[in-house]
Enzyme design. Structure first.
Site, PDB file in Angstrom:
ATOM      1  CG  HIS A 110      -0.205  -0.075   2.533  1.00 37.59           C
ATOM      2  ND1 HIS A 110       0.278   1.030   3.187  1.00 37.59           N
ATOM      3  CD2 HIS A 110       0.106  -1.139   3.310  1.00 37.59           C
ATOM      4  CE1 HIS A 110       0.851   0.666   4.321  1.00 37.59           C
ATOM      5  NE2 HIS A 110       0.760  -0.653   4.417  1.00 37.59           N
ATOM      6  CG  ASP A 111      -0.380   4.211   1.330  1.00 40.48           C
ATOM      7  OD1 ASP A 111      -1.277   4.903   0.822  1.00 40.48           O
ATOM      8  OD2 ASP A 111      -0.549   3.508   2.342  1.00 40.48           O
ATOM      9  N   GLY A 141       5.107  -1.061   2.697  1.00 39.84           N
ATOM     10  CA  GLY A 141       4.277   0.106   2.447  1.00 39.84           C
ATOM     11  C   GLY A 141       5.065   1.403   2.365  1.00 39.84           C
TER      12      GLY A 141
END
Length: 261
Positions: free
Chosen positions: A123-124, A141
């Site tokens: 994520h991200d 992440g």
């Protein structure tokens, strides 16, 4: 262009938007709130969950899991997304997760990247253009990767780390700090810098003068025995004569995590 071609065994949820020329292979799943650009190929046994925006001319070869929920215990179902550019090749069993609210709400991947089998992008993460991630490369992440970066097989990158443009991460290296542009990293317990990505720079058209200046900057940062403050002062002197050294210095100045040294 011809309309989207969807295999009879595939599932495309209402609300998905598939441009002309998109193909969806056998037993694949396309969720609602997924947008796929023209001529993108979704191979067999893939899943694409939304919200996700995928550009044109991408290839997802098969068994890829794209746009899944972030693997973050703080995620509570809020709207977050995945954005993928154009002309990327995504091989078998690659996993790419959506962003989180705390990380800006989106995972972003640029153009012309090769993501080989079992690559994981958490994520991200923000990935630039023209990168190659070899088999089993793994990003935690919030990792930021510049353009023309190569991650060799089984390389792993710690959360919130940055990898600068034209860097090369060797096989099995575990990166737990920021890697400056142009630097080559090798596995030795946790990874350590091992010179500049000389061959990669040559292939991308860097002339001898540019490469020599980058080597001088590397020596000032890693070889001369300077403290980081002393190395920074030396790089500042050199940056007036080289845009590449200026890019290296800007990378150092903009980081939150310790520099890999």
């Amino acid at each position: 262009m011809s309309p989207a071609l969807i295999h009879p065994s595939a599932i495309v949820e209402a609300g998905a938007r598939l441009a002309d020329g998109v193909t969806v292979g056998a037993f694949s799943y396309i969720g609602a709130d997924v947008e796929i650009g023209a001529n993108t190929e979704i191979g067999p046994h893939c899943s694409v969950h939304g919200p996700a925006r995928i550009g044109r001319d991408n290839r997802f070869i098969g068994h890829a899991a794209i746009g899944g929920e972030p693997q973050d215990k703080k995620y509570a179902g809020e709207r977050v997304e995945l954005v993928i550019g154009e002309r990327n090749t995504v091989r078998e069993f690659v996993t790419i997760n959506r962003g989180t609210r705390g990380g800006g709400g989106a995972t972003r991947i640029g153009d012309d990247n090769w993501l080989l089998a079992y690559t994981h992008i958490a994520h991200d993460c923000v990935i630039g253009n023209d990168c190659v991630f070899s088999n089993n490369a793994t990003l935690a992440g919030h990792v930021v990767v510049g353009d023309h970066v190569i991650l060799s097989g089984f390389a792993g990158v710690h959360q919130f780390c940055r990898i600068g443009a034209h860097a090369f991460i060797g096989m099995g290296a575990f990166v737990n700090g920021d890697v400056p542009p142009f630097v080559m990293v090798a596995q030795e317990g946790y990874s350590r810098p091992r010179g500049i990505n000389n061959e990669g720079l040559k292939r991308r058209g860097f002339d001898a003068g540019r490469i020599a200046m980058i080597k001088r900057a590397y020596r000032a940062l890693y070889v001369a025995g300077h403290s980081l403050e002393e190395a920074h002062a030396r790089l500042s002197e050199m940056a007036g004569d080289s845009d590449d050294v200026r890019a290296l210095l800007d990378f150092i100045d903009s980081g939150d995590r310790p520099l890999l040294r």
